[in-house]
Design a protein around this motif. Structure first.
Motif, short mmCIF file in Angstrom:
data_model
loop_
_atom_site.label_atom_id
_atom_site.label_comp_id
_atom_site.label_asym_id
_atom_site.label_seq_id
_atom_site.Cartn_x
_atom_site.Cartn_y
_atom_site.Cartn_z
N UNK A 22 3.30 7.05 9.62
CA UNK A 22 2.21 6.79 10.56
C UNK A 22 1.33 5.65 10.07
N UNK A 23 1.06 5.58 8.77
CA UNK A 23 0.26 4.48 8.25
C UNK A 23 0.95 3.14 8.53
N UNK A 24 2.27 3.10 8.33
CA UNK A 24 3.01 1.87 8.59
C UNK A 24 2.94 1.48 10.06
N UNK A 25 2.99 2.46 10.97
CA UNK A 25 2.91 2.16 12.40
C UNK A 25 1.51 1.69 12.78
N UNK A 26 0.50 2.33 12.22
CA UNK A 26 -0.87 1.99 12.59
C UNK A 26 -1.29 0.63 12.03
N UNK A 27 -0.69 0.24 10.93
CA UNK A 27 -1.06 -1.03 10.31
C UNK A 27 0.20 -1.82 10.01
N UNK A 28 0.83 -2.37 11.05
CA UNK A 28 2.15 -2.99 10.90
C UNK A 28 2.15 -4.24 10.02
N UNK A 29 1.01 -4.82 9.76
CA UNK A 29 0.97 -6.02 8.90
C UNK A 29 0.91 -5.64 7.43
N UNK A 88 0.85 -1.19 0.00
CA UNK A 88 0.00 0.00 0.00
C UNK A 88 0.89 1.24 0.00
N UNK A 89 0.28 2.37 -0.27
CA UNK A 89 0.97 3.65 -0.16
C UNK A 89 -0.03 4.71 0.26
N UNK A 90 0.47 5.89 0.54
CA UNK A 90 -0.38 7.02 0.89
C UNK A 90 0.45 8.29 0.73
N UNK A 91 -0.10 9.41 1.12
CA UNK A 91 0.62 10.68 1.02
C UNK A 91 1.92 10.61 1.81
N UNK A 92 2.98 11.21 1.26
CA UNK A 92 4.29 11.08 1.90
C UNK A 92 4.33 11.61 3.31
#
Length: 303
Positions: free
Chosen positions: A132-139, A123-127
């Motif tokens: 934070x996205x990686x921390x919130x969804x570590x899987x 997945x990706x999102x705004x830089x």
């Protein structure tokens, strides 16, 4: 008829919504069967830019060919994002489980994460909120510095205008590169494309130029990439010499000839068909190749 349903959350960014909506609206105007719908958890949603938006409270019945898009919203951090209610989360999960595609633009990836759809997927999102996205969804498997990712019918984009890139990619994979090229030209979209991401369309990667002659040649190749195309006929159709077309084509596509461009389109389409369960032989015949052996050679050279 395929539905494209946009799930609107408070503070939705207008371009996150309008960009993809315009792509599918333009595709429908071009003859592809799309209807657009808008759902929310309240009847009126305030956009980040102050324009109030109205949406249905009821989800339509969705099938595998339908698409659900979650545009991003304004929030300083993902922790400040709206929390989706049980009905919305269930709708996202069930649509994907039935074979449908879900997409998140910018912070919309957080909504897919809340639904558990990012687990085990790229997945990706705004830089600004990638960490934070990686921390919130570590899987999840965060991919940085790309415009969009696609993994098992879960599609995410970097944000704002990249929702257009994401949507053009979906048009290309569903209807072929010619359809996406037609929509892109109608929208005057020739910006940078997601060149480092292997899922990106060949057509999109090589449309970031302003040569009208080459665009017209690409339109012809995109529409007939599964048929024999002779360079003299192609050059005559766009009104230039064979040498001029070849030189111009190579200059704006990073060295590709028209024939090589056609072959890359064939290979991309064949790979998509194989990924959907087609045999190598069937995929080869579908893209205009004589036999599976030719396709295997092309795949080997591309590795």
């Amino acid at each position: 008829m395929s539905r494209v349903v946009f799930l609107l959350l408070p503070g939705v960014h207008l371009l996150d919504l309008a960009g993809p909506a315009q792509v599918f609206f333009t595709a429908a105007d071009s003859g592809h069967p799309y209807t657009l719908g808008y759902v929310a958890e309240q009847p009126e949603v305030a956009s980040a830019q102050g324009l109030p938006l109205r949406a249905s409270l009821d989800w339509p019945e969705l099938g595998p060919e339908d698409l659900v898009v979650v545009p991003g919203w304004r929030a300083r951090t993902l922790a400040d994002s709206p929390v989706l209610g049980p009905a919305s989360l269930r709708a996202l999960r069930e649509h994907h489980a039935r074979g449908g595609t879900v997409a998140g633009v910018c912070s919309g990836a957080e909504a897919l994460g809340q639904a558990g759809l990012l687990d085990g997927r790229r997945c990706t999102t705004h830089h600004e909120v990638q960490d934070e996205l990686a921390r919130r969804h570590p899987r999840s498997h965060l991919v940085r510095d790309v415009l969009f990712t696609a993994d098992d019918r879960v599609v995410t984009s970097a944000g704002i205008a990249s929702g257009i890139d994401l949507s053009l990619y979906l048009i290309a994979t569903r209807h072929g590169p010619a359809a996406a090229a037609q929509v892109a030209r109608s929208m005057v979209v020739y910006s940078r494309r997601n060149g480092d991401e292997p899922q990106t369309s060949v057509m999109l990667r090589h449309r970031s130029h302003l040569s009208d002659t080459v665009h017209r040649a690409q339109d012809l190749i995109d529409a007939q990439f599964d048929k024999p195309l002779r360079l003299p006929d192609l050059a005559a159709a766009v009104g230039v010499s064979e040498r001029t077309l070849t030189r111009s084509f190579a200059r704006v596509t990073g060295g590709l000839t028209p024939l090589r461009y056609q072959q890359t389109l064939r290979l991309e389409r064949a790979e998509h068909l194989i990924g959907q369960g087609a045999t190598v032989h069937a995929a080869a015949r579908s893209v205009g190749l004589q036999d599976a052996r030719t396709l295997r050679r092309m795949r080997a050279r591309a590795q």
